[in-house]
Motif scaffolding. Sequence first.
Motif, PDB file in Angstrom:
ATOM      1  N   ALA A  25     -14.339  -1.502  12.545  1.00 14.08           N
ATOM      2  CA  ALA A  25     -13.032  -2.100  12.250  1.00 14.08           C
ATOM      3  C   ALA A  25     -11.951  -1.637  13.226  1.00 14.08           C
ATOM      4  CB  ALA A  25     -12.625  -1.768  10.814  1.00 14.08           C
ATOM      5  N   ILE A  26     -11.946  -0.350  13.540  1.00 11.11           N
ATOM      6  CA  ILE A  26     -10.940   0.186  14.458  1.00 11.11           C
ATOM      7  C   ILE A  26     -11.163  -0.380  15.862  1.00 11.11           C
ATOM      8  CG2 ILE A  26     -10.073   2.305  15.552  1.00 11.11           C
ATOM      9  CD1 ILE A  26      -9.241   2.195  12.644  1.00 11.11           C
ATOM     10  N   ASP A  27     -12.403  -0.370  16.321  1.00 12.44           N
ATOM     11  CA  ASP A  27     -12.719  -0.894  17.645  1.00 12.44           C
ATOM     12  C   ASP A  27     -12.309  -2.355  17.767  1.00 12.44           C
ATOM     13  OD1 ASP A  27     -13.911  -0.763  20.294  1.00 12.44           O
ATOM     14  OD2 ASP A  27     -15.576  -1.914  19.462  1.00 12.44           O
ATOM     15  N   LYS A  28     -12.649  -3.144  16.773  1.00  8.68           N
ATOM     16  CA  LYS A  28     -12.302  -4.566  16.805  1.00  8.68           C
ATOM     17  C   LYS A  28     -10.790  -4.768  16.831  1.00  8.68           C
ATOM     18  CE  LYS A  28     -16.465  -6.013  14.379  1.00  8.68           C
ATOM     19  NZ  LYS A  28     -17.009  -6.455  13.088  1.00  8.68           N
ATOM     20  N   ALA A  29     -10.074  -4.022  16.006  1.00  6.63           N
ATOM     21  CA  ALA A  29      -8.613  -4.145  15.981  1.00  6.63           C
ATOM     22  C   ALA A  29      -8.014  -3.695  17.307  1.00  6.63           C
ATOM     23  CB  ALA A  29      -8.042  -3.329  14.825  1.00  6.63           C
ATOM     24  N   CYS A  30      -8.553  -2.625  17.864  1.00  8.19           N
ATOM     25  CA  CYS A  30      -8.081  -2.123  19.157  1.00  8.19           C
ATOM     26  C   CYS A  30      -8.277  -3.177  20.245  1.00  8.19           C
ATOM     27  CB  CYS A  30      -8.838  -0.837  19.492  1.00  8.19           C
ATOM     28  SG  CYS A  30      -8.421  -0.088  21.076  1.00  8.19           S
ATOM     29  N   GLN A  31      -9.456  -3.773  20.271  1.00 10.09           N
ATOM     30  CA  GLN A  31      -9.753  -4.785  21.290  1.00 10.09           C
ATOM     31  C   GLN A  31      -8.844  -6.011  21.161  1.00 10.09           C
ATOM     32  OE1 GLN A  31     -11.835  -4.523  23.870  1.00 10.09           O
ATOM     33  NE2 GLN A  31     -12.800  -2.612  23.264  1.00 10.09           N
ATOM     34  N   LYS A  32      -8.476  -6.365  19.935  1.00 10.31           N
ATOM     35  CA  LYS A  32      -7.668  -7.563  19.694  1.00 10.31           C
ATOM     36  C   LYS A  32      -6.167  -7.300  19.747  1.00 10.31           C
ATOM     37  CE  LYS A  32     -11.052  -9.854  16.759  1.00 10.31           C
ATOM     38  NZ  LYS A  32     -11.328 -10.362  15.408  1.00 10.31           N
ATOM     39  N   SER A  33      -5.776  -6.043  19.768  1.00  9.38           N
ATOM     40  CA  SER A  33      -4.350  -5.716  19.684  1.00  9.38           C
ATOM     41  C   SER A  33      -3.603  -6.174  20.932  1.00  9.38           C
ATOM     42  CB  SER A  33      -4.151  -4.214  19.487  1.00  9.38           C
ATOM     43  OG  SER A  33      -4.438  -3.507  20.674  1.00  9.38           O
ATOM     44  N   GLU A  34      -2.301  -6.231  20.793  1.00 11.21           N
ATOM     45  CA  GLU A  34      -1.441  -6.623  21.908  1.00 11.21           C
ATOM     46  C   GLU A  34      -1.362  -5.532  22.962  1.00 11.21           C
ATOM     47  OE1 GLU A  34       2.361  -7.762  20.380  1.00 11.21           O
ATOM     48  OE2 GLU A  34       1.526  -9.324  19.125  1.00 11.21           O
ATOM     49  N   ARG A  35      -1.714  -4.313  22.594  1.00 17.29           N
ATOM     50  CA  ARG A  35      -1.675  -3.208  23.538  1.00 17.29           C
ATOM     51  C   ARG A  35      -2.866  -3.333  24.480  1.00 17.29           C
ATOM     52  NH1 ARG A  35      -1.143  -1.907  18.638  1.00 17.29           N
ATOM     53  NH2 ARG A  35       0.662  -0.870  17.778  1.00 17.29           N
ATOM     54  N   PRO A  36      -2.590  -3.302  25.768  1.00 18.23           N
ATOM     55  CA  PRO A  36      -3.727  -3.386  26.681  1.00 18.23           C
ATOM     56  C   PRO A  36      -4.583  -2.131  26.555  1.00 18.23           C
ATOM     57  CG  PRO A  36      -1.694  -3.004  27.898  1.00 18.23           C
ATOM     58  CD  PRO A  36      -1.327  -3.194  26.456  1.00 18.23           C
ATOM     59  N   GLY A  37      -5.849  -2.317  26.421  1.00 16.92           N
ATOM     60  CA  GLY A  37      -6.755  -1.189  26.303  1.00 16.92           C
ATOM     61  C   GLY A  37      -8.022  -1.487  27.071  1.00 16.92           C
ATOM     62  N   ARG A  60      -8.443  -0.151   6.460  1.00 19.94           N
ATOM     63  CA  ARG A  60      -7.012  -0.061   6.176  1.00 19.94           C
ATOM     64  C   ARG A  60      -6.239   0.323   7.450  1.00 19.94           C
ATOM     65  NH1 ARG A  60      -4.280   3.512   1.294  1.00 19.94           N
ATOM     66  NH2 ARG A  60      -2.264   2.493   1.391  1.00 19.94           N
ATOM     67  N   ALA A  61      -6.741   1.304   8.167  1.00 18.93           N
ATOM     68  CA  ALA A  61      -6.076   1.753   9.389  1.00 18.93           C
ATOM     69  C   ALA A  61      -6.098   0.681  10.474  1.00 18.93           C
ATOM     70  CB  ALA A  61      -6.725   3.032   9.897  1.00 18.93           C
ATOM     71  N   ALA A  62      -7.148  -0.122  10.512  1.00 21.36           N
ATOM     72  CA  ALA A  62      -7.242  -1.180  11.516  1.00 21.36           C
ATOM     73  C   ALA A  62      -6.067  -2.145  11.409  1.00 21.36           C
ATOM     74  CB  ALA A  62      -8.566  -1.925  11.366  1.00 21.36           C
ATOM     75  N   GLY A  63      -5.562  -2.333  10.206  1.00 25.31           N
ATOM     76  CA  GLY A  63      -4.410  -3.212  10.014  1.00 25.31           C
ATOM     77  C   GLY A  63      -3.152  -2.720  10.700  1.00 25.31           C
ATOM     78  N   PHE A  64      -3.093  -1.429  10.994  1.00 30.36           N
ATOM     79  CA  PHE A  64      -1.912  -0.870  11.649  1.00 30.36           C
ATOM     80  C   PHE A  64      -1.781  -1.332  13.098  1.00 30.36           C
ATOM     81  CE2 PHE A  64      -2.093   3.215   8.825  1.00 30.36           C
ATOM     82  CZ  PHE A  64      -1.773   2.458   7.722  1.00 30.36           C
ATOM     83  N   PHE A  65      -2.877  -1.717  13.719  1.00 30.53           N
ATOM     84  CA  PHE A  65      -2.811  -2.158  15.112  1.00 30.53           C
ATOM     85  C   PHE A  65      -1.955  -3.405  15.255  1.00 30.53           C
ATOM     86  CE2 PHE A  65      -6.336   0.688  15.586  1.00 30.53           C
ATOM     87  CZ  PHE A  65      -6.291   1.094  16.909  1.00 30.53           C
ATOM     88  N   PRO A  68       2.212  -2.622  12.607  1.00 32.57           N
ATOM     89  CA  PRO A  68       2.594  -1.212  12.536  1.00 32.57           C
ATOM     90  C   PRO A  68       3.539  -0.901  11.371  1.00 32.57           C
ATOM     91  CG  PRO A  68       3.097  -2.118  14.712  1.00 32.57           C
ATOM     92  CD  PRO A  68       2.537  -3.225  13.883  1.00 32.57           C
ATOM     93  N   ASP A  69       4.246  -1.896  10.883  1.00 33.33           N
ATOM     94  CA  ASP A  69       5.142  -1.661   9.736  1.00 33.33           C
ATOM     95  C   ASP A  69       4.355  -1.238   8.497  1.00 33.33           C
ATOM     96  OD1 ASP A  69       7.354  -2.242  11.252  1.00 33.33           O
ATOM     97  OD2 ASP A  69       7.528  -4.304  10.537  1.00 33.33           O
ATOM     98  N   LYS A  70       3.099  -1.655   8.411  1.00 35.78           N
ATOM     99  CA  LYS A  70       2.256  -1.233   7.293  1.00 35.78           C
ATOM    100  C   LYS A  70       2.100   0.288   7.279  1.00 35.78           C
ATOM    101  CE  LYS A  70      -0.759  -5.172   6.447  1.00 35.78           C
ATOM    102  NZ  LYS A  70      -2.159  -5.619   6.409  1.00 35.78           N
ATOM    103  N   ALA A  71       1.966   0.863   8.451  1.00 41.12           N
ATOM    104  CA  ALA A  71       1.820   2.320   8.543  1.00 41.12           C
ATOM    105  C   ALA A  71       3.070   3.007   8.001  1.00 41.12           C
ATOM    106  CB  ALA A  71       1.572   2.740   9.989  1.00 41.12           C
ATOM    107  N   GLN A  72       4.212   2.502   8.356  1.00 36.74           N
ATOM    108  CA  GLN A  72       5.470   3.080   7.880  1.00 36.74           C
ATOM    109  C   GLN A  72       5.577   2.958   6.364  1.00 36.74           C
ATOM    110  OE1 GLN A  72       7.310   4.880   9.649  1.00 36.74           O
ATOM    111  NE2 GLN A  72       9.215   5.072   8.545  1.00 36.74           N
TER     112      GLN A  72
END
Length: 102
Positions: A25-37, A60-65, A68-72
């Motif tokens: 889940a984290i890897d997939k969210a990271c790959q799809k995020s707007e942040r270049p990685g 749950r954490a993957a949603g933060f990518f 980010p307001d969810k994390a807050q």
Amino acid sequence: MIKPFLILAGVAAVCAVAGAAQAGAIDKACQKSERPGNRALCGCIQQVADMTLSGNDQRRAAGFFNEPDKAQQVRQSDHASDESFWLRYKAFAETAEALCAR
């Protein structure tokens, strides 16, 4: 104070470590995020997630990518379950920064 979701963004900007990890889940969210990685960075973060977070926590954490307001919201929540999750998430973020940063 640096927010853990910003730590992940920072890790995404500076990491170049890790072998191929199974996409989670984290890897997939990271790959799809707007942040270049890159694959190595996202794989490293996923490996840390596998070591430190349950599958439910990872999802749950993957949603933060992407939101980010969810994390807050979780960080500021008065619910005991949110507080417990936040402590686990914070430990994950700190470990990812230490292991995945150059």
